[in-house]
Write a protein that holds these residues in place. Sequence first.
Motif, PDB file in Angstrom:
ATOM      1  N   GLN A   8       0.826  -1.206   0.000  1.00 25.96           N
ATOM      2  CA  GLN A   8       0.000   0.000   0.000  1.00 25.96           C
ATOM      3  C   GLN A   8       0.863   1.260   0.000  1.00 25.96           C
ATOM      4  N   VAL A  26      -9.237   7.360  -7.734  1.00 29.10           N
ATOM      5  CA  VAL A  26      -8.715   5.995  -7.759  1.00 29.10           C
ATOM      6  C   VAL A  26      -8.884   5.337  -6.394  1.00 29.10           C
ATOM      7  N   ARG A  27      -8.574   6.072  -5.327  1.00 34.46           N
ATOM      8  CA  ARG A  27      -8.733   5.502  -3.983  1.00 34.46           C
ATOM      9  C   ARG A  27     -10.187   5.153  -3.702  1.00 34.46           C
ATOM     10  N   ARG A  29     -12.524   4.327  -5.856  1.00 32.93           N
ATOM     11  CA  ARG A  29     -12.987   3.220  -6.686  1.00 32.93           C
ATOM     12  C   ARG A  29     -12.285   1.906  -6.365  1.00 32.93           C
ATOM     13  N   THR A  30     -11.066   1.962  -5.866  1.00 32.54           N
ATOM     14  CA  THR A  30     -10.301   0.730  -5.632  1.00 32.54           C
ATOM     15  C   THR A  30     -10.192   0.343  -4.165  1.00 32.54           C
ATOM     16  N   LEU A  32      -8.101   1.669  -2.113  1.00 32.99           N
ATOM     17  CA  LEU A  32      -6.750   1.908  -1.629  1.00 32.99           C
ATOM     18  C   LEU A  32      -6.769   3.000  -0.561  1.00 32.99           C
ATOM     19  N   GLU A 251      -8.870   3.532 -13.353  1.00 36.63           N
ATOM     20  CA  GLU A 251      -9.006   2.864 -12.053  1.00 36.63           C
ATOM     21  C   GLU A 251      -8.669   1.385 -12.129  1.00 36.63           C
ATOM     22  N   GLU A 252      -9.057   0.736 -13.249  1.00 37.07           N
ATOM     23  CA  GLU A 252      -8.803  -0.698 -13.364  1.00 37.07           C
ATOM     24  C   GLU A 252      -7.310  -0.997 -13.422  1.00 37.07           C
ATOM     25  N   TRP A 254      -4.962   0.763 -11.929  1.00 37.01           N
ATOM     26  CA  TRP A 254      -4.464   0.917 -10.563  1.00 37.01           C
ATOM     27  C   TRP A 254      -4.832  -0.292  -9.698  1.00 37.01           C
ATOM     28  N   ALA A 255      -6.016  -0.832  -9.927  1.00 34.03           N
ATOM     29  CA  ALA A 255      -6.429  -2.023  -9.178  1.00 34.03           C
ATOM     30  C   ALA A 255      -5.529  -3.210  -9.509  1.00 34.03           C
ATOM     31  N   GLN A 259      -2.832  -5.360  -7.057  1.00 34.32           N
ATOM     32  CA  GLN A 259      -2.839  -6.819  -6.944  1.00 34.32           C
ATOM     33  C   GLN A 259      -1.473  -7.417  -7.250  1.00 34.32           C
ATOM     34  N   ALA A 279      -4.635  -4.335 -17.732  1.00 33.64           N
ATOM     35  CA  ALA A 279      -5.914  -3.628 -17.622  1.00 33.64           C
ATOM     36  C   ALA A 279      -6.458  -3.258 -19.001  1.00 33.64           C
TER      37      ALA A 279
END
Length: 279
Positions: A8, A26-27, A29-30, A32, A251-252, A254-255, A259, A279
């Motif tokens: 993180q 981003v935070r 949606r994900t 984080l 966002e995807e 960043w997700a 991972q 992504a």
Amino acid sequence: MRENSSSQRAVGFLLGLVDEPTAERVRARTGLPAPDGPEAHLRRIRRPWAWPGRLPVSVALWILENDDPALNSAVCRHLTTEPGLYRAVLRGIPFGPGRTARVPVESALSGEEPEVPEGYARLGLVGCLRAVASMGTGRTAASMVLTADDWRTVGEADRERPLPGYARWALSVRPDCPPDVRAGFGSHPKFTHRLRQAGVLEGPALYALSYEPAVDVLEMLAMGGLLFPRRVREAEDALRPLVREHLGEREEAWAVLAQLMETFHGTAPELVMTAGAIA
């Protein structure tokens, strides 16, 4: 308050390279977390066993440039193969540009200095270096080069008459060897490879772009504002174009990055490009 995990903190550093509205989106949606604040970084710095990975010796030097007794004490565990830097810390010699005042030494570092080379008192610094006949004796002799005046003396002696090869080798892989002195020792590709193996870096950009695993590098850079504030900007500038090109507002992406972070063994650029491609 719970501190963020290594991955993180690493993702948080990269999120800091995009504009804040994008980072907040981003935070959201994900899931984080927000980046650790200065207080969390300070708590972590005071637990040196929890620092990420094995530091390249140049990174350790950047931290020493703060001339902060607490940071010196924490980073010294990374100096077991660098007797010259360790000796300088124990003697309170400053590393910051232009500084001359002695740096206080914490009681935790009150142990004995590394071995002093045989004959140093009799031959002096240059004489001791000229007597070097092996890599072991070269490293021991090179560990007595401690101040800017010492480095000037060494450079002048080598220009007058080249020092033995092992002495030059041991001096060149000191991360605090001034560039003009190191340049006098040679520029063969094998020489450059030797520096890389020793963890001697031209600057933070090289560390950010070419060291691995990415999670360790990025976590260390996340603490760069405290550990090496004069230098962290260079690492940020090196990574920012890659982050904006391959992750940006997606966002995807960043997700996927989050991972991959913990188990990815490559460099930070490879991680960023891989996440963007998946992504």
